[in-house]
Design an enzyme around this catalytic site. Structure first.
Site, mmCIF file in Angstrom:
data_model
loop_
_atom_site.group_PDB
_atom_site.id
_atom_site.type_symbol
_atom_site.label_atom_id
_atom_site.label_comp_id
_atom_site.label_asym_id
_atom_site.label_seq_id
_atom_site.Cartn_x
_atom_site.Cartn_y
_atom_site.Cartn_z
ATOM 1 N N ALA A 16 -22.479 -14.510 -44.632
ATOM 2 C CA ALA A 16 -21.243 -15.067 -45.179
ATOM 3 C C ALA A 16 -21.532 -16.196 -46.159
ATOM 4 C CB ALA A 16 -20.343 -15.557 -44.046
ATOM 5 N N HIS A 471 -24.904 -8.263 -32.128
ATOM 6 C CA HIS A 471 -23.643 -8.360 -32.856
ATOM 7 C C HIS A 471 -22.730 -9.431 -32.252
ATOM 8 C CE1 HIS A 471 -24.325 -3.812 -33.831
ATOM 9 N NE2 HIS A 471 -25.054 -4.603 -34.603
#
Length: 528
Positions: A16, A471
């Site tokens: 990100a 994850h």
């Protein structure tokens, strides 16, 4: 020491953070500072796709986290690797490009998170993508992130795909197209046999901009506040405490483990926890660090009937030399494969609404555990992963010290449904492996082995040997910690933009979704 004043400060240079640094600095009016705790991405193993095996336990490029003793896994501590380098986990992950299912995002929107449905995010998936196959209604070209097919097919993978079809599952050449269901080859974030991390895709094109400053080896210690307004950041760099001010916003993009840790260290978290640790309280926010979710997998290992696996290549000096030469000269072969060569998304008999509820990663090598030595025999692996787990955990600081790892407890298999599902997944893999197409390659099931057949035995196998699919998400989730604009609720000029904001884990690998979240997040910031 002061490092000057910027418009935006981005904490973290992972999947990100790299997107944000690029998009925010594209306008020369805005001065952007990006802070990354790890080094630059100069290690050559980062850029060789199969090199993720060398980075799984790397002492410098990996935070090397482990969970607390997991109560439903016989108190085992489960590896939770996170990238500590430019590119973050996109520099050490298995490269798979999987977006998730339409319904994942539509469920977010149905829960009240306006702007986060699939149709809202699809333009950002497309904007990010440079799809080797070309553009269509689901894919884009010309974006920063290269997405490509394997450099070559493999007989074992072909046999697995055909066996899945024989078991009644469809064939699928695009898991990110109209339907996710089916068996096929995975696409990867790679180009010409080299990894395309978020750092390669987004930071390299932007790093020479005069209005972007990227600092590595910068461990952020806290976000600075004036009352409830974020004003800047403090960090440690080369043993010196430094600060910088932000005129517009501070954006935390440190990932699902480090983001809640930093928020708590900065005074945003459960008041009782902060008080117990002697941390100042800026805002009581009990959901920070809570609701942690992750995928859990059980790995089935098979002995092959012929020496056609990567185990064989790396056991033979001659074959290893050929493997290296093919990579150096052609950028093809075994060194280009991702952590899932083939596999797919499958519906079990219990699947609801026609949605795949399991993912299988099929790879042409085998180990006892990821990051360890290959087996001394011809072996391959198929892992079973339930896509939508119910178990939740937490991330909590344990000391008022950013260099001390937080407590990570995922509570894997704590929910009874998750325990049922992991057994169903093992049986699903076994059903595919008994089909005629794979028979010429399959000598025997090595793990868990044919002696384990009851539900109780298979669950025990999963408890003793299963692990994370890496994850982690949901520790600063939409609605709980941030609003639909990704602004931290109750304070000003502070956003979280990374996997933390997912209300629930997507049905598949998370990297593509994180990049799309950051693409959308950059628009939210610039349009504010």
């Amino acid at each position: 020491m002061s490092a000057d004043t910027f418009d935006y400060i981005v904490i973290g240079a992972g999947s990100a953070g790299c997107v944000l640094a690029n998009r925010l600095s594209a306008d020369p009016r805005w001065r952007v500072l990006q802070l990354e705790a790890g080094p630059r991405d100069s290690n050559p193993w980062i850029h060789i796709p199969l090199g993720y095996g060398k980075l799984f336990n790397h002492p410098v490029l990996n935070w090397g986290y482990k969970t607390a003793p997991e109560p439903f896994l016989h108190d085992r501590r489960i590896s939770q690797p996170r990238g500590r380098v430019l590119g973050g986990s996109s520099s050490i992950n298995g490269l798979l490009y999987v977006r998730g299912q339409r319904e994942d995002f539509d469920d977010w929107r149905a829960a009240g998170h306006v702007g986060w449905g699939f149709d809202d995010l699809l333009p950002y998936f497309i904007r990010a993508e440079n799809q080797a196959r070309g553009a269509n209604a689901f894919h884009g070209i010309g974006g920063p992130l290269s997405v490509s097919d394997p450099t070559e097919t493999h007989p074992l993978c072909d046999a697995f795909i055909e066996a899945a079809v024989e078991a009644g599952h469809p064939r699928n050449e695009d898991f990110n197209g109209p339907s996710q269901e089916g068996a096929g080859y995975y696409q990867a974030t790679a180009k010409n046999g080299r990894r395309v991390s978020a750092a390669v895709a987004y930071l390299r094109p932007a790093r020479d901009r005069k209005n972007l400053q990227i600092r590595t080896g910068a461990l952020v210690t806290r976000v600075l506040f004036d009352g409830l307004r974020a004003t800047g950041v403090e960090w440690e760099e080369n043993g010196v405490t430094m600060t910088a001010s932000a005129n517009a916003e501070v954006i935390v993009a440190a990932g699902a483990i480090n983001t809640p840790q930093l928020l708590q260290l900065s005074g945003i978290g459960d008041g009782a926890l902060l008080s117990e640790l002697g941390l100042p309280q800026v805002r009581h926010a009990p959901d920070v660090g809570e609701h942690l979710q992750d995928h859990y997998q059980a790995r089935l290992v098979y002995r092959a009937t012929k020496p056609c696996t990567l185990n064989d290549d790396l056991r033979s000096p001659l074959r290893t030399a050929i493997l290296g030469a093919r990579y150096l000269l052609l950028r093809r072969g075994g060194l280009t494969i991702s952590a899932g060569y083939a596999g797919g998304f499958f519906r079990s008999p219990d699947a609801t609404a026609g949605r795949p509820d399991f993912q299988i990663h099929f790879i042409n090598f085998s180990t006892d555990a990821m990051g360890t030595r290959l087996h001394p025999f011809s072996g391959f692996t198929a892992s079973a992963c339930p896509l939508r787990p119910h178990s939740r955990g937490h991330v909590r600081v344990v000391k008022p010290d950013p260099a001390t790892a937080p407590e990570i407890l995922v509570n894997y298999l704590s929910d009874p449904q998750d325990r049922e599902d992991i057994v169903t997944g093992i049986r699903l893999v076994r059903d595919i492996m008994k089909q005629p197409a794979i028979a010429p390659f399959l000598q025997e099931e090595y793990l868990p082995g044919p002696k384990l057949s009851t539900d109780e035995q298979l669950l025990e196998f999963a408890r003793q040997t299963g692990g994370s699919l890496y994850h982690p998400c949901s520790t600063a989730a939409l609605g709980a910690v941030v609003d639909s604009e990704l602004r931290v609720k109750g304070v000003e000029r502070l956003r979280v933009i990374d996997a933390s904001i997912m209300p629930s884990v997507v049905s598949g690998n998370t990297n593509a979704a994180v990049i799309a979240i950051a693409e959308k997040g950059s628009d939210l910031i610039l349009k504010a």
